[in-house]
Scaffold this motif. Structure first.
Motif, PDB file in Angstrom:
ATOM      1  N   ALA A  70       0.824  -1.239  -0.078  1.00  0.00           N
ATOM      2  CA  ALA A  70       0.092   0.060  -0.051  1.00  0.00           C
ATOM      3  C   ALA A  70       0.859   1.223  -0.051  1.00  0.00           C
ATOM      4  O   ALA A  70       0.476   2.183  -0.590  1.00  0.00           O
ATOM      5  CB  ALA A  70      -0.837  -0.076   1.072  1.00  0.00           C
ATOM      6  N   VAL A  71       1.730   1.259   0.704  1.00  0.00           N
ATOM      7  CA  VAL A  71       2.831   2.438   0.724  1.00  0.00           C
ATOM      8  C   VAL A  71       4.352   2.514   0.231  1.00  0.00           C
ATOM      9  O   VAL A  71       4.630   3.166  -0.480  1.00  0.00           O
ATOM     10  CB  VAL A  71       2.823   2.809   2.541  1.00  0.00           C
ATOM     11  CG1 VAL A  71       3.628   4.091   2.478  1.00  0.00           C
ATOM     12  CG2 VAL A  71       1.469   3.035   2.929  1.00  0.00           C
ATOM     13  N   VAL A  72       4.694   1.377   0.860  1.00  0.00           N
ATOM     14  CA  VAL A  72       6.319   1.088   0.489  1.00  0.00           C
ATOM     15  C   VAL A  72       6.632   0.930  -1.015  1.00  0.00           C
ATOM     16  O   VAL A  72       7.865   1.542  -1.494  1.00  0.00           O
ATOM     17  CB  VAL A  72       7.336   0.160   1.351  1.00  0.00           C
ATOM     18  CG1 VAL A  72       8.567  -0.065   0.948  1.00  0.00           C
ATOM     19  CG2 VAL A  72       6.803   0.397   2.958  1.00  0.00           C
ATOM     20  N   ARG A  73       5.732   0.333  -1.668  1.00  0.00           N
ATOM     21  CA  ARG A  73       5.972  -0.035  -3.042  1.00  0.00           C
ATOM     22  C   ARG A  73       6.201   1.213  -3.767  1.00  0.00           C
ATOM     23  O   ARG A  73       6.878   1.584  -5.077  1.00  0.00           O
ATOM     24  CB  ARG A  73       5.125  -0.881  -3.642  1.00  0.00           C
ATOM     25  CG  ARG A  73       3.780  -0.108  -4.031  1.00  0.00           C
ATOM     26  CD  ARG A  73       2.736  -1.157  -4.646  1.00  0.00           C
ATOM     27  NE  ARG A  73       1.385  -0.686  -4.532  1.00  0.00           N
ATOM     28  CZ  ARG A  73       0.827   0.242  -5.434  1.00  0.00           C
ATOM     29  NH1 ARG A  73       1.642   0.685  -6.386  1.00  0.00           N
ATOM     30  NH2 ARG A  73      -0.303   0.568  -5.337  1.00  0.00           N
ATOM     31  N   LEU A  74       5.545   2.448  -3.360  1.00  0.00           N
ATOM     32  CA  LEU A  74       5.472   3.595  -4.120  1.00  0.00           C
ATOM     33  C   LEU A  74       6.889   4.321  -4.206  1.00  0.00           C
ATOM     34  O   LEU A  74       7.451   4.859  -4.999  1.00  0.00           O
ATOM     35  CB  LEU A  74       4.526   4.724  -3.325  1.00  0.00           C
ATOM     36  CG  LEU A  74       2.947   4.356  -3.506  1.00  0.00           C
ATOM     37  CD1 LEU A  74       2.129   5.188  -2.600  1.00  0.00           C
ATOM     38  CD2 LEU A  74       2.585   4.050  -5.022  1.00  0.00           C
ATOM     39  N   TRP A  75       7.767   3.948  -3.326  1.00  0.00           N
ATOM     40  CA  TRP A  75       9.213   4.582  -3.088  1.00  0.00           C
ATOM     41  C   TRP A  75      10.293   3.601  -3.509  1.00  0.00           C
ATOM     42  O   TRP A  75      11.138   3.825  -4.069  1.00  0.00           O
ATOM     43  CB  TRP A  75       9.403   5.077  -1.639  1.00  0.00           C
ATOM     44  CG  TRP A  75       8.789   6.110  -1.347  1.00  0.00           C
ATOM     45  CD1 TRP A  75       9.066   7.502  -1.771  1.00  0.00           C
ATOM     46  CD2 TRP A  75       7.361   6.447  -0.332  1.00  0.00           C
ATOM     47  NE1 TRP A  75       8.008   8.430  -1.233  1.00  0.00           N
ATOM     48  CE2 TRP A  75       6.813   7.791  -0.532  1.00  0.00           C
ATOM     49  CE3 TRP A  75       6.698   5.380   0.100  1.00  0.00           C
ATOM     50  CZ2 TRP A  75       5.955   8.104   0.196  1.00  0.00           C
ATOM     51  CZ3 TRP A  75       5.464   5.977   0.771  1.00  0.00           C
ATOM     52  CH2 TRP A  75       5.098   7.167   0.606  1.00  0.00           C
ATOM     53  N   SER A  76       9.884   2.062  -2.981  1.00  0.00           N
ATOM     54  CA  SER A  76      11.010   1.207  -3.436  1.00  0.00           C
ATOM     55  C   SER A  76      10.532  -0.199  -3.532  1.00  0.00           C
ATOM     56  O   SER A  76       9.832  -0.619  -2.367  1.00  0.00           O
ATOM     57  CB  SER A  76      11.953   1.341  -2.036  1.00  0.00           C
ATOM     58  OG  SER A  76      13.154   0.141  -2.302  1.00  0.00           O
TER      59      SER A  76
END
Length: 85
Positions: free
Chosen positions: A25-31
């Motif tokens: 939900a969150v981390v994949r957007l950055w790395s």
């Protein structure tokens, strides 16, 4: 003892869900590699949680209880070097 094992199990499984959901939900957007690493860690937690939940402590003496079969109980007592009177 049972309550502690159950609480540890639910904490570990809750951590697993938090890792998995936050990774995608969150981390994949950055790395993306960090998100995949978080999922790998989350994948390892459930078997460990099951082992923690099913582990018997030294004060859990479930194997000492008589089975109800006198012949079997006598055999196990002889094997353990004990006599029941």
């Amino acid at each position: 003892m049972y309550a502690r094992r159950r609480r540890n199990y639910f904490l570990m499984m809750g951590g697993c869900v938090v890792l998995f959901v936050s990774a995608w939900a969150v981390v994949r957007l950055w790395s993306m590699p960090v998100a995949i690493a978080m999922c790998v860690v989350a994948m390892v937690i459930p078997p460990i949680a099951a082992m923690v939940a099913n582990r018997r402590g030294p004060e859990d003496r479930w194997w000492d209880y008589p089975s109800g079969d006198p012949e079997s109980d006598e055999w196990w007592d002889e094997l353990d070097g004990r006599k029941r009177h």
